[in-house]
Design an enzyme around this catalytic site. Sequence first.
Site, PDB file in Angstrom:
ATOM      1  N   GLN A 173       4.255  -1.605   5.906  1.00  0.00           N
ATOM      2  CA  GLN A 173       2.996  -2.088   5.966  1.00  0.00           C
ATOM      3  C   GLN A 173       2.300  -1.047   7.030  1.00  0.00           C
ATOM      4  OE1 GLN A 173       0.814  -4.284   4.716  1.00  0.00           O
ATOM      5  NE2 GLN A 173      -0.816  -4.481   6.125  1.00  0.00           N
ATOM      6  N   GLU A 174       2.983  -0.594   8.063  1.00  0.00           N
ATOM      7  CA  GLU A 174       2.632   0.247   9.117  1.00  0.00           C
ATOM      8  C   GLU A 174       2.633   1.674   8.471  1.00  0.00           C
ATOM      9  OE1 GLU A 174       1.248  -0.522  12.066  1.00  0.00           O
ATOM     10  OE2 GLU A 174       1.634  -2.812  11.663  1.00  0.00           O
ATOM     11  N   SER A 175       3.634   2.119   7.942  1.00  0.00           N
ATOM     12  CA  SER A 175       3.847   3.763   7.891  1.00  0.00           C
ATOM     13  C   SER A 175       4.070   4.053   6.552  1.00  0.00           C
ATOM     14  CB  SER A 175       4.956   3.965   8.717  1.00  0.00           C
ATOM     15  OG  SER A 175       6.227   3.756   8.338  1.00  0.00           O
TER      16      SER A 175
END
Length: 375
Positions: free
Chosen positions: A309-311
């Site tokens: 989700q982040e990267s």
Amino acid sequence: MIRLHLLRNCIVASVVLSACGPTPAPPPPPPPPGNDLVVFLRQGAVTWFRGTDDQGTGLDYDLARMFATEHGLTLKIIATNNPVQRLANAPSGAMIGAGGIYRPPAPLPATDGDALVYSSAYYAIEPVLIYNVDGFKPGTWKDLAGETVGILEGSGIEAALVKVRNEHPEVRWQSLALPSTEALISQVSDGTLDYAIVASSEANATRSVYLTFDTAFIVAGKQELAWAFSKAETRLRDQVDSFFARCRRDGTLAKLIERYYSRGQVTRLDAGVFQDRVKSLLPQFRENFERAQDETGVEWRLLAAISYQESLWDVQATSETGVRGLMQLTEETARHLGAVDRLDPQASITAAARYVGYLKDKLPARIQEPDRTWL
């Protein structure tokens, strides 16, 4: 949070639910001791899926676990691709068949079901026809003349389709002994089978895992899902009915249905990219995620979902605000959590796992899992 929950479940599905071929039925179990509750349970994306621990999770599993706890029983789960048949052939005792079982209409047809009784319904679904998107999308039953349509053996769907089958003898119906609805969907998605009938809820739950199937049309009215019991266990059936009624009144059932049936959707394009990266990138970092789990107790699939989700699992990822690395940590947060190099996968993942653990520890003790994780 819904998207993160879905990503985590997709990682579970991609890593664990790859073995979808038929499995031989084990021999009937011995009669259970007096304090055991045996549940013959079919695996599925919403009924019961394993991967995060020895037991797993799912609507039917959670309900069975709560019922057993409430009545002081030890829950014994037996995986089967045909709960109704296993229950009909089992010795006497506290046993339940569950997992995507359609409550048959009355009177019952002359099948194994006539030796069983059923609980009240806990949910209702619509049977839908699915097809491979690289093939022909039928609009009506007339488009399926001479075609084979697969159905899952032992689900009870046959009773719901009696009228349809009588009205459309030109369709070839094939009952398949598969371990789960996912296995049936998988066969349509990979082209082994052109068409199948599945529950609308199962189709929705797996569309981000199996990318080359879609829904053509609804084949029958809403069908009730229920649990099955031997006729000698009407007292157990009545206890389950009371339990279901209480769960409806106090909102427990609504919360479980929301958790397992009302999921957000990842677009098919995003899901395709995600699956490609599960195969190409996740293996590179899985050991890092598992090490962080061993150190912090935060489950590695959850950490992998947060990282995606982040990267998108890009070690070099850098945002306009200056957060960097697999877990997109700020410099201050990384320093506070002991991550000297934010671009180091292990340091970044372990720091983020500590932070997740810190956030969960701040929650009141009255909030139990899985809500502690998904709040």
